[in-house]
Design a protein around this motif. Structure first.
Motif, PDB file in Angstrom:
ATOM      1  N   ALA A 103       1.062  -0.910   0.250  1.00 35.89           N
ATOM      2  CA  ALA A 103      -0.285  -0.222   0.013  1.00 35.89           C
ATOM      3  C   ALA A 103       0.686   1.653   0.152  1.00 35.89           C
ATOM      4  O   ALA A 103       0.866   2.105  -0.644  1.00 35.89           O
ATOM      5  N   MET A 104       1.981   1.050   0.822  1.00 36.56           N
ATOM      6  CA  MET A 104       2.887   2.180   0.810  1.00 36.56           C
ATOM      7  C   MET A 104       3.772   2.691  -0.764  1.00 36.56           C
ATOM      8  O   MET A 104       3.300   3.678  -0.935  1.00 36.56           O
ATOM      9  N   ALA A 105       3.758   1.583  -0.781  1.00 42.31           N
ATOM     10  CA  ALA A 105       4.554   1.588  -2.261  1.00 42.31           C
ATOM     11  C   ALA A 105       3.429   2.562  -3.265  1.00 42.31           C
ATOM     12  O   ALA A 105       4.284   2.812  -4.057  1.00 42.31           O
ATOM     13  N   SER A 106       2.304   1.717  -2.905  1.00 42.12           N
ATOM     14  CA  SER A 106       1.450   2.643  -4.136  1.00 42.12           C
ATOM     15  C   SER A 106       1.165   3.690  -4.050  1.00 42.12           C
ATOM     16  O   SER A 106       1.208   4.252  -5.276  1.00 42.12           O
ATOM     17  N   ALA A 107       1.015   3.915  -2.361  1.00 38.58           N
ATOM     18  CA  ALA A 107      -0.005   5.299  -3.003  1.00 38.58           C
ATOM     19  C   ALA A 107       1.615   6.597  -3.329  1.00 38.58           C
ATOM     20  O   ALA A 107       1.087   7.285  -3.288  1.00 38.58           O
ATOM     21  N   VAL A 108       2.536   6.363  -3.248  1.00 42.15           N
ATOM     22  CA  VAL A 108       3.639   7.489  -3.560  1.00 42.15           C
ATOM     23  C   VAL A 108       3.494   7.571  -4.942  1.00 42.15           C
ATOM     24  O   VAL A 108       4.303   8.090  -5.823  1.00 42.15           O
ATOM     25  N   ALA A 109       3.837   6.266  -5.367  1.00 41.24           N
ATOM     26  CA  ALA A 109       3.839   6.082  -6.851  1.00 41.24           C
ATOM     27  C   ALA A 109       2.824   6.255  -7.776  1.00 41.24           C
ATOM     28  O   ALA A 109       2.903   6.473  -8.878  1.00 41.24           O
ATOM     29  N   LEU A 110       2.033   6.416  -7.253  1.00 44.50           N
ATOM     30  CA  LEU A 110       0.776   6.399  -8.156  1.00 44.50           C
ATOM     31  C   LEU A 110       0.511   8.358  -8.714  1.00 44.50           C
ATOM     32  O   LEU A 110       0.350   8.222  -9.729  1.00 44.50           O
ATOM     33  N   PRO A 111       0.940   9.204  -8.484  1.00 43.86           N
ATOM     34  CA  PRO A 111       0.659  10.340  -8.953  1.00 43.86           C
ATOM     35  C   PRO A 111       1.939  10.438 -10.069  1.00 43.86           C
ATOM     36  O   PRO A 111       1.412  11.295 -10.946  1.00 43.86           O
ATOM     37  N   VAL A 112       2.825   9.956  -9.980  1.00 39.60           N
ATOM     38  CA  VAL A 112       3.661   9.782 -11.399  1.00 39.60           C
ATOM     39  C   VAL A 112       3.078   8.682 -12.587  1.00 39.60           C
ATOM     40  O   VAL A 112       2.697   9.474 -13.177  1.00 39.60           O
ATOM     41  N   VAL A 113       2.914   7.659 -12.228  1.00 40.47           N
ATOM     42  CA  VAL A 113       2.674   6.767 -13.047  1.00 40.47           C
ATOM     43  C   VAL A 113       1.229   6.470 -13.342  1.00 40.47           C
ATOM     44  O   VAL A 113       0.700   5.812 -14.119  1.00 40.47           O
ATOM     45  N   GLY A 114       0.187   7.004 -12.099  1.00 40.31           N
ATOM     46  CA  GLY A 114      -1.018   6.590 -12.168  1.00 40.31           C
ATOM     47  C   GLY A 114      -1.851   5.705 -11.564  1.00 40.31           C
ATOM     48  O   GLY A 114      -0.844   4.698 -11.799  1.00 40.31           O
ATOM     49  N   ALA A 115      -2.828   5.314 -11.333  1.00 35.97           N
ATOM     50  CA  ALA A 115      -3.544   3.969 -10.375  1.00 35.97           C
ATOM     51  C   ALA A 115      -4.134   3.482 -10.767  1.00 35.97           C
ATOM     52  O   ALA A 115      -3.609   2.403 -10.576  1.00 35.97           O
ATOM     53  N   LEU A 116      -4.494   3.647 -12.038  1.00 34.61           N
ATOM     54  CA  LEU A 116      -4.211   1.758 -12.768  1.00 34.61           C
ATOM     55  C   LEU A 116      -3.368   0.740 -13.401  1.00 34.61           C
ATOM     56  O   LEU A 116      -2.576  -0.171 -13.643  1.00 34.61           O
ATOM     57  N   LEU A 117      -1.723   1.775 -13.767  1.00 29.61           N
ATOM     58  CA  LEU A 117      -0.915   1.525 -13.882  1.00 29.61           C
ATOM     59  C   LEU A 117       0.857   0.768 -13.171  1.00 29.61           C
ATOM     60  O   LEU A 117       1.249   0.379 -13.614  1.00 29.61           O
ATOM     61  N   VAL A 118       0.628   1.294 -11.790  1.00 27.24           N
ATOM     62  CA  VAL A 118       1.180   1.601 -10.904  1.00 27.24           C
ATOM     63  C   VAL A 118       2.027   0.005 -10.585  1.00 27.24           C
ATOM     64  O   VAL A 118       2.847  -0.727 -10.862  1.00 27.24           O
ATOM     65  N   PHE A 119       0.841  -0.638 -11.191  1.00 26.41           N
ATOM     66  CA  PHE A 119       0.228  -2.043 -10.838  1.00 26.41           C
ATOM     67  C   PHE A 119       1.916  -2.650 -12.482  1.00 26.41           C
ATOM     68  O   PHE A 119       2.355  -3.740 -12.220  1.00 26.41           O
ATOM     69  N   SER A 120       1.485  -2.150 -12.636  1.00 24.69           N
ATOM     70  CA  SER A 120       2.450  -2.762 -14.105  1.00 24.69           C
ATOM     71  C   SER A 120       3.869  -2.554 -14.011  1.00 24.69           C
ATOM     72  O   SER A 120       4.728  -3.066 -14.481  1.00 24.69           O
ATOM     73  N   LEU A 121       4.303  -1.437 -13.251  1.00 24.96           N
ATOM     74  CA  LEU A 121       5.586  -1.309 -12.884  1.00 24.96           C
ATOM     75  C   LEU A 121       5.829  -2.360 -11.682  1.00 24.96           C
ATOM     76  O   LEU A 121       7.401  -2.743 -12.279  1.00 24.96           O
ATOM     77  N   MET A 122       5.167  -2.552 -11.068  1.00 26.04           N
ATOM     78  CA  MET A 122       5.418  -3.828  -9.692  1.00 26.04           C
ATOM     79  C   MET A 122       5.194  -5.231 -11.175  1.00 26.04           C
ATOM     80  O   MET A 122       6.180  -5.997 -10.183  1.00 26.04           O
ATOM     81  N   VAL A 123       4.279  -5.164 -11.694  1.00 30.29           N
ATOM     82  CA  VAL A 123       4.423  -7.104 -12.542  1.00 30.29           C
ATOM     83  C   VAL A 123       5.428  -7.428 -13.423  1.00 30.29           C
ATOM     84  O   VAL A 123       5.858  -8.158 -13.547  1.00 30.29           O
ATOM     85  N   GLY A 124       4.940  -6.321 -14.283  1.00 34.90           N
ATOM     86  CA  GLY A 124       5.473  -6.609 -15.426  1.00 34.90           C
ATOM     87  C   GLY A 124       7.565  -7.031 -15.304  1.00 34.90           C
ATOM     88  O   GLY A 124       7.817  -7.989 -15.564  1.00 34.90           O
ATOM     89  N   PRO A 125       8.146  -6.208 -14.231  1.00 37.90           N
ATOM     90  CA  PRO A 125       9.379  -6.464 -14.384  1.00 37.90           C
ATOM     91  C   PRO A 125       9.779  -6.951 -13.623  1.00 37.90           C
ATOM     92  O   PRO A 125      11.147  -8.372 -14.331  1.00 37.90           O
ATOM     93  N   ALA A 126       9.275  -7.715 -12.742  1.00 37.35           N
ATOM     94  CA  ALA A 126       9.916  -8.724 -11.594  1.00 37.35           C
ATOM     95  C   ALA A 126       8.944  -9.886 -12.606  1.00 37.35           C
ATOM     96  O   ALA A 126       9.719 -10.920 -11.678  1.00 37.35           O
TER      97      ALA A 126
END
Lengths: 297, 267
Positions: free
Chosen positions: B176-199
């Motif tokens: 939750a913490m990591a998503s909250a701060v990533a949100l303003p740059v990457v956007g709520a819908l795609l924070v998740f892509s930045l987490m799941v794709g590379p990993a």
């Protein structure tokens, strides 16, 4: 509380019709979706369909056609990449979802910059219940009826595969084909709801009523009937409340989606104690429960 | 592209992408894709609420991220975790639509919050974002062994004395913490892509957890930087590039696995 002219209002009539259709299809499909543990796939298809919704604004085609086409493409994509393990399946769902949402981002950007549809993001993601073109009604209801018919035909094998995949395999049920058909019916359900309460909120109508019903009902048929009832109450209740809310805070009507979500989540919360009480009553009435069907636990 | 007003964006994006790569590795090995998608999305109303009440945006996002964790955790105790996730998600988003409908001037920013924007970061946002990311990364390092063990076998982790329920909750909070701060740059819908794709690409390339973690952070940084650069040049949304590159990374990882190109890397 409903002011005069509620049922005589054109947009309200369209909303009641299409919203009702979306609620029924979503509730029926939702029961199988929850039982098969595919809530994430259902939510992902809805999100992906938003790429179609935003592209339709760009291409000037009906929104529903856009939502439908993209949801079906997403379903095909997930099935094609396919994965046996649940973990891997979730991952594939997520990757397809990410790519789909990337497209949505692009289409919405193009919508906003080329067609000056500045509210496009709101409309596509959060729904536009009172702004549906009346001409869409026959198409929407037709597609919904088709999806329902497929669900009825597939009822037994879908149920079997949801309860006991191994037994289904022994009985010769083609899991892959059935999985694809289920995803396609799911795509219709989410496209209909996406148009009404919005792409990222259509999960409320898909998962909420079904999950609530499965906490109470012990038979699949009753679960479906109950889910449909909850879905209809939530949608029509939401429409009536949103219509009424124009008088609560002048200038700002409250969104339909908000009321739908609240009613759905409240019924899920209420279903827990009700289901528990019913189970206790059954336990005292019957010496040994014989039903082989386990609702979601 | 490297002019003064973009400096903040580059700094924040690097911090956020590195954290996303770190946390994303555990999202993938633990199979919590749905939670990783739902948390940023249910965090998004926090920005609308913050604007409505006139409080700091990052604070609003963090508060809603925690609400999302509480909702998922409380509902999972009594029902299926995925149903709990779905219902928490729609409940918080439903609240979001209500906030948006009441603040007309805010609806313009919905698009940026959902799909990311590279100019939304001010200099005063850097410090809180860095602190939250450091906390999340620190927690991951501290919990590295139990998290990894718990993702391989819950029984084994339990036998070693780790409480799976508490570990799940801790991980949700980090997520939750990591998503909250990533949100303003990457956007709520795609924070998740930045987490799941590379990993997921990293996991397909190697079996060694340490190496996979490093690869995941590296890929996440590359995707984040490339997305911002391309977004700056084309003016297209950051989220489009993040989502697309995430899928490409996954596809490459999977094909690498299939053809045994990286067989030597696999231990």
């Amino acid at each position: 509380m409903i002011g005069g002219g509620f049922f005589g209002n054109g947009p309200v009539q369209v909303a009641l019709l299409i919203g009702g259709g979306a609620a029924v299809v979503s509730a029926v499909v939702g029961v199988f979706t929850v039982m098969r543990g595919q809530s994430f796939a259902g939510h992902a298809l809805a999100d992906i369909s938003s790429a179609g919704g935003s592209a339709s604004l760009l291409l000037g085609i009906p929104a529903l056609a856009g939502f439908l086409a993209m949801a079906a493409l997403g379903a095909g994509g997930m099935e094609m990449i396919g994965a046996r393990q649940i973990r891997e399946r979730d991952l594939v769902t997520g990757i397809v979802l990410g790519a789909g949402l990337g497209l949505t981002a692009l289409f919405l950007y193009l919508d906003i910059s080329t067609t000056s549809a500045s509210g496009a993001a709101n409309t596509v993601m959060f729904g536009s219940m009172f702004a549906i073109a009346p001409g869409t009604v026959p198409f929407a209801l037709g597609v919904g009826a088709l999806a329902l018919a497929v669900s009825v035909v597939l009822y037994r094998p879908l149920l079997l595969i949801a309860i006991d995949p191994d037994l289904a395999a022994i009985r010769g049920v083609n899991a892959r084909l059935l999985g694809l058909l289920h995803l396609l019916v799911l795509a219709v359900a989410v496209a209909l709801s996406a148009m009404t309460i919005g792409a990222i909120l259509s999960t409320a109508l898909l998962i909420g009523p079904a999950a609530a019903a499965l906490r109470v009902a012990t038979r699949p048929v009753w679960a479906i009937v109950l889910a449909v009832t909850i879905g209809l109450v939530a949608t029509w209740g939401g429409i009536a409340l949103a219509y009424d809310s124009f008088y609560w805070t002048p200038g700002h009507g409250w969104p339909v989606s908000f009321f739908v979500v609240v009613i759905v989540v409240a019924s899920y919360a209420a279903a827990g104690p009700v289901g528990g009480a019913l189970a206790r009553r059954r336990a005292t009435a019957l010496p040994a429960p014989v039903s082989g069907f386990e609702p979601g636990g | 592209m490297f002019s003064s007003f973009m400096v903040n964006t580059w700094i924040v994006a690097s911090i956020v992408a590195a954290t996303a790569g770190l946390v994303g590795f555990f999202v993938v090995v633990r199979g919590s894709s749905f939670a990783a998608h739902a948390l940023p999305l249910s965090t998004f109303p926090g920005a609308a609420a913050a604007a409505w009440l006139g409080i700091n945006e990052i604070a609003g996002l963090v508060i809603f991220a925690l609400l999302g964790v509480i909702g998922i955790d409380a509902l999972s105790r009594r029902g299926r975790p995925e149903v709990a996730t779905a219902l928490t998600l729609v409940l918080l988003l439903g609240l979001g639509t209500l906030f948006l409908s009441q603040t007309a001037e805010y609806s313009q920013e919905v698009y940026g919050l959902l799909f990311g924007q590279i100019l939304g970061i001010g200099a005063r946002d850097i410090a809180p974002i860095a602190v939250v990311c450091a906390l999340a990364a620190g927690a991951i390092v501290l919990l590295f062994r139990p998290l990894l063990l718990g993702s391989v076998s819950r029984e084994l982790a339990q036998a070693r004395g780790a409480a799976p329920g508490r570990l799940d909750l801790a991980f949700l909070i980090i997520l939750a913490m990591a998503s909250a701060v990533a949100l303003p740059v990457v956007g709520a819908l795609l924070v998740f892509s930045l987490m799941v794709g590379p990993a997921s690409a990293a996991r397909n390339l190697t079996d060694r957890p340490g190496l996979a973690l490093g690869l995941s952070v590296m890929l996440s940084l590359i995707i984040g930087w490339a997305a911002i650069a391309l977004s700056y040049v084309t003016n297209w949304p950051v989220g489009f590039f993040v989502g697309g590159f995430g899928a490409v990374a996954y596809a490459l990882g999977r094909s690498g696995l299939r053809f045994g190109v990286v067989g030597s890397v696999r231990a």
